[in-house]
Design a protein around this motif. Structure first.
Motif, PDB file in Angstrom:
ATOM      1  N   ARG A  30       0.589  -1.032   0.229  1.00 42.99           N
ATOM      2  CA  ARG A  30       0.156   0.379   0.199  1.00 42.99           C
ATOM      3  C   ARG A  30       0.997   1.346  -0.087  1.00 42.99           C
ATOM      4  NH1 ARG A  30      -2.229  -1.242   5.906  1.00 42.99           N
ATOM      5  NH2 ARG A  30      -0.346  -0.744   7.348  1.00 42.99           N
ATOM      6  N   ASP A  31       2.145   1.403   0.027  1.00 44.59           N
ATOM      7  CA  ASP A  31       3.269   2.364  -0.136  1.00 44.59           C
ATOM      8  C   ASP A  31       2.835   3.045  -1.627  1.00 44.59           C
ATOM      9  OD1 ASP A  31       5.235   3.933  -0.063  1.00 44.59           O
ATOM     10  OD2 ASP A  31       6.239   2.953   0.902  1.00 44.59           O
ATOM     11  N   PRO A  32       2.523   3.608  -1.894  1.00 44.53           N
ATOM     12  CA  PRO A  32       2.635   4.637  -3.183  1.00 44.53           C
ATOM     13  C   PRO A  32       3.754   4.416  -4.079  1.00 44.53           C
ATOM     14  CG  PRO A  32       0.590   5.610  -2.232  1.00 44.53           C
ATOM     15  CD  PRO A  32       2.125   5.311  -0.910  1.00 44.53           C
ATOM     16  N   TRP A  35       5.152   1.868  -5.999  1.00 44.72           N
ATOM     17  CA  TRP A  35       4.922   1.653  -7.464  1.00 44.72           C
ATOM     18  C   TRP A  35       4.474   2.753  -8.430  1.00 44.72           C
ATOM     19  CZ3 TRP A  35       4.287  -3.303  -7.564  1.00 44.72           C
ATOM     20  CH2 TRP A  35       4.015  -4.163  -6.346  1.00 44.72           C
ATOM     21  N   TRP A  44      -0.845   0.452  -5.628  1.00 38.80           N
ATOM     22  CA  TRP A  44      -1.076   0.352  -4.161  1.00 38.80           C
ATOM     23  C   TRP A  44      -2.191   0.845  -3.647  1.00 38.80           C
ATOM     24  CZ3 TRP A  44      -3.217   4.402  -2.227  1.00 38.80           C
ATOM     25  CH2 TRP A  44      -3.885   6.491  -2.944  1.00 38.80           C
TER      26      TRP A  44
END
Length: 181
Positions: A30-32, A35, A44
């Protein structure tokens, strides 16, 4: 070729991805920033990542990466498109690691483990990388990947993107930077 092995190195254990890994894996994904230069920069987002995991589980060949120091899930990678003809080949990709594990040692070990396993059964491993994903292109060069000259245009959420292909053969691996006899 067994695309669902358990592989163990000094820092990581790779094992088949399971549905119950969802929470721990999404906590990483989920860490942008992971990506940001990826062909699918919205991975994410929970619904997008949920589909990614569902596809990985359905296709087989997905491995989860676990940090041996604390037992935490730190990423994932996949074996895809195994082709047994002409000495055999398989693609390694869809790899991501927590930013806390960026910087070389973990990615190098993950790729070394996966390559060592694959090259026991096939003569070539392929890697498809978004041409603009310079971080992944540099990482491929550091582990001994050779650009093949093959390219493909792939539709992504942000529009068409050109991918380049790298390969590592059994022979180039044995002479390359990841080989550990």
């Amino acid at each position: 070729m067994d695309r669902q092995p358990v592989l163990e190195g000094e820092r990581l254990v790779l094992r088949p991805l399971r549905g119950e890994d969802w929470d721990a894996l999404y906590a990483v994904a989920r860490d942008p920033e992971i990506w940001a230069i990826h062909p699918q920069p919205n991975r994410w987002q929970e619904p997008v990542f949920r589909q990614f995991v569902a596809d990985a589980l359905a296709g087989g060949g997905a491995l989860v990466a676990i940090d041996k120091a604390d037992g935490s899930v730190v990423g994932s990678s996949q074996y895809k498109d195994h082709d047994p003809t002409d000495g055999g080949s398989v693609e390694i990709g869809w790899t991501f690691l927590a930013r806390s594990h960026w910087g070389g040692a973990f990615n190098r070990e993950l790729k070394r483990l996966m390559l060592s396993h694959a090259l026991g059964s096939v003569s070539r491993v392929d890697f498809r990388v978004g041409e603009a994903n310079l971080r992944s292109c540099r990482a491929m060069e550091k582990i001994g990947g050779r650009l093949t000259g093959q390219t493909a245009m792939v539709d992504t959420p942000t529009g068409p993107m050109r991918h380049v292909y790298y390969e590592i053969t059994r022979e180039s691996f044995a002479a390359g930077p990841l080989f550990d006899p």
